[in-house]
Design an enzyme around this catalytic site. Structure first.
Site, PDB file in Angstrom:
ATOM      1  N   LYS A   1       0.817  -1.217   0.000  1.00  0.00           N
ATOM      2  CA  LYS A   1       0.000   0.000   0.000  1.00  0.00           C
ATOM      3  C   LYS A   1       0.849   1.264   0.000  1.00  0.00           C
ATOM      4  O   LYS A   1       0.472   2.261  -0.626  1.00  0.00           O
ATOM      5  CB  LYS A   1      -0.959  -0.015   1.197  1.00  0.00           C
ATOM      6  CG  LYS A   1      -2.070  -1.042   1.043  1.00  0.00           C
ATOM      7  CD  LYS A   1      -3.114  -0.914   2.137  1.00  0.00           C
ATOM      8  CE  LYS A   1      -4.250  -1.896   1.903  1.00  0.00           C
ATOM      9  NZ  LYS A   1      -5.318  -1.767   2.918  1.00  0.00           N
TER      10      LYS A   1
ATOM     11  N   LYS B   1      -6.079 -10.882  -8.502  1.00  0.00           N
ATOM     12  CA  LYS B   1      -7.207 -11.070  -7.589  1.00  0.00           C
ATOM     13  C   LYS B   1      -8.274 -10.013  -7.845  1.00  0.00           C
ATOM     14  O   LYS B   1      -7.965  -8.855  -8.121  1.00  0.00           O
ATOM     15  CB  LYS B   1      -6.696 -10.969  -6.149  1.00  0.00           C
ATOM     16  CG  LYS B   1      -7.746 -11.139  -5.079  1.00  0.00           C
ATOM     17  CD  LYS B   1      -7.118 -10.982  -3.700  1.00  0.00           C
ATOM     18  CE  LYS B   1      -8.176 -10.998  -2.599  1.00  0.00           C
ATOM     19  NZ  LYS B   1      -7.576 -10.810  -1.267  1.00  0.00           N
TER      20      LYS B   1
ATOM     21  N   LYS C   1     -11.190  -4.223  -5.162  1.00  0.00           N
ATOM     22  CA  LYS C   1     -11.619  -2.834  -5.388  1.00  0.00           C
ATOM     23  C   LYS C   1     -10.428  -1.908  -5.594  1.00  0.00           C
ATOM     24  O   LYS C   1     -10.520  -0.918  -6.301  1.00  0.00           O
ATOM     25  CB  LYS C   1     -12.431  -2.339  -4.185  1.00  0.00           C
ATOM     26  CG  LYS C   1     -13.837  -2.907  -4.116  1.00  0.00           C
ATOM     27  CD  LYS C   1     -14.761  -2.295  -5.141  1.00  0.00           C
ATOM     28  CE  LYS C   1     -16.184  -2.763  -4.938  1.00  0.00           C
ATOM     29  NZ  LYS C   1     -17.102  -2.225  -5.958  1.00  0.00           N
TER      30      LYS C   1
END
Length: 334
Positions: free
Chosen positions: A114, A197, A200
Site C-alpha cells: 500500500k 485477484k 476494489k
C-alpha cells in the site's frame, strides 16, 4: 458446552461488496454463525488508514452492515457491530503497539504494497500499524478462530505472536487463534485480468462483480469477461485462466462441482456457458441487493441493530481489557 468463538471484520471502503468478498468472507460467516459464537464487525478504524471522506465513511459503514445482515447474518445469533463503537479496540491496539518491534511491523507485506501504491510520503503511521490494530480486534474477543484469506495469513501470524508474547510476559491472558480458510474460494480473480485477484483497489470496474449491482450490468460484465483461445470449457489454470475463473465462480455459487460443469458444457462453446454463469451471479445477488435496500430505507432501525451488537461486543471487550489493564500494571479506576 460453550461454542468456539470466531471473529472477523470487513472494511467499509466501497459502495458495495464484490463477489470475492462475498465468497471469500461473508458467505462463510453466515455458515459459521450456526456452529460458533460469532462476532463480525465493520472495521471503520481500519478504513481511515488511508484518506477517507467523512460522509462517504458514514454511508459506506451503514451499507456494509446492511449487506452483512442482508446476506444472512442474524443479529440474534451473531454479534454484528461497528468497530469504532467499541473503544477497547483502540486501547488494546496501543498496548500491543508497545509490545511490537519496529522490524516486526515493517515486515508486513500489505504495508509495503500500500505504501508503494500511495507513495511513502502519503503512508500514515496508522497504515504501518494496521496489522497491530487487527491483532487487537481478534485478541480482544478471545477468538478461537479467524476466517481469513490467504493474503491475511501473515497478519494472523503476527496476532498469534503478539498474543503469545503478552501471555509469556504478563501471564495467561489471551486465547491464541487459529486460521479458518476455505481453500476452494481463495482465487476469485479479475474478469478482465485473470492473473490478478478481484479487488476494489486494483481491478478495473469491468473486472469486478458488485453484490449491489443491477442484473443488467452484472450480465454484461460476465459476458464480456476475458476468455482464452479455443472454444472448449475446460478447467486449466495455466492455459485457460479466464474460463477456469468463471468455472470457479459458477461452482461456488451453484454448488455444482467443477468436473460436472465441464461435462455439462462439452461441445457447447463459451456463449451458453457464460450466460449460465451470469444467471448464477444474478440469482445469488438479487435477493441480497433487495434486502440491503430495505434495510438502508430505515436507517434508524439499522442503527438500533448495530447499537445492540456493539453493546454485546463491549461486554466481552470490557472483561478482556479489565484483565489486560491489571496485568500491564495500570491503576484501577474507581
Amino acid at each position: 458446552m460453550a461454542r468456539p468463538r470466531v471473529l472477523s471484520g470487513i472494511q467499509p471502503t466501497a459502495d458495495s461488496f464484490h463477489l470475492g468478498n462475498y465468497l471469500g468472507a461473508v458467505r462463510q460467516w453466515v455458515t459459521l454463525q450456526e456452529t460458533h459464537d460469532a462476532f463480525y464487525c465493520v472495521v471503520d478504524l481500519h478504513a481511515i488508514t488511508v484518506q477517507t471522506e467523512p460522509a462517504a465513511l458514514r454511508r459506506r459503514s451503514r451499507v456494509a452492515a446492511a449487506q452483512l445482515l442482508a446476506a444472512g447474518l442474524d443479529p440474534e445469533r451473531a454479534t454484528v457491530f461497528v468497530q469504532s463503537h467499541v473503544r477497547e479496540h483502540s486501547e488494546l491496539a496501543w498496548i500491543l503497539n508497545c509490545q511490537t518491534g519496529m522490524g516486526e511491523a515493517a515486515r508486513m507485506t500489505q504495508f509495503k504494497d500500500k505504501s508503494a501504491k500511495y507513495g511513502e510520503s502519503a503512508a500514515s503511521v496508522g497504515l504501518f500499524t494496521y496489522p497491530i490494530l487487527q491483532a487487537a480486534d481478534i485478541l480482544l474477543y478471545q477468538a478461537n478462530s479467524v476466517p481469513v484469506g490467504a493474503d491475511q495469513k501473515q497478519h494472523l501470524e503476527l496476532t498469534r505472536d503478539l498474543g503469545q508474547r503478552f501471555n509469556h510476559r504478563f501471564g495467561d491472558t489471551f486465547t491464541i487463534p487459529e486460521p479458518y480458510i476455505l481453500k476452494e474460494v481463495e482465487k476469485i480473480t479479475d474478469l478482465q485480468d485473470p492473473s490478478a485477484k478481484m479487488s476494489k483497489s486494483s481491478s478495473s470496474p469491468a473486472g469486478i462483480l458488485d453484490v449491489l449491482e443491477q442484473p443488467g450490468p452484472l450480465r454484461k460484465k460476465v459476458m464480456r469477461a476475458v476468455t482464452d483461445t479455443g472454444s472448449e470449457v475446460l478447467f486449466d489454470e495455466e492455459n485457460k485462466p479466464g474460463i477456469s475463473n468463471l468455472l470457479r465462480i459458477q461452482s461456488a455459487l451453484t454448488g455444482v462441482p467443477i468436473p460436472d460443469l465441464v461435462a455439462r458444457y462439452e461441445g457447447q462453446g463459451y456463449g451458453t456457458f457464460k450466460k449460465d454463469v451470469a444467471e448464477a451471479v444474478v440469482e445469488a445477488f438479487t435477493p441480497i441487493r433487495e434486502r440491503t435496500e430495505k434495510l438502508l430505507g430505515d436507517e434508524a432501525e439499522l442503527d438500533k441493530l448495530l447499537a445492540a451488537g456493539a453493546e454485546r461486543a463491549r461486554a466481552v471487550a470490557r472483561r478482556t481489557m479489565a484483565e489486560v489493564r491489571d496485568r500491564v500494571g495500570f491503576l484501577p479506576t474507581l
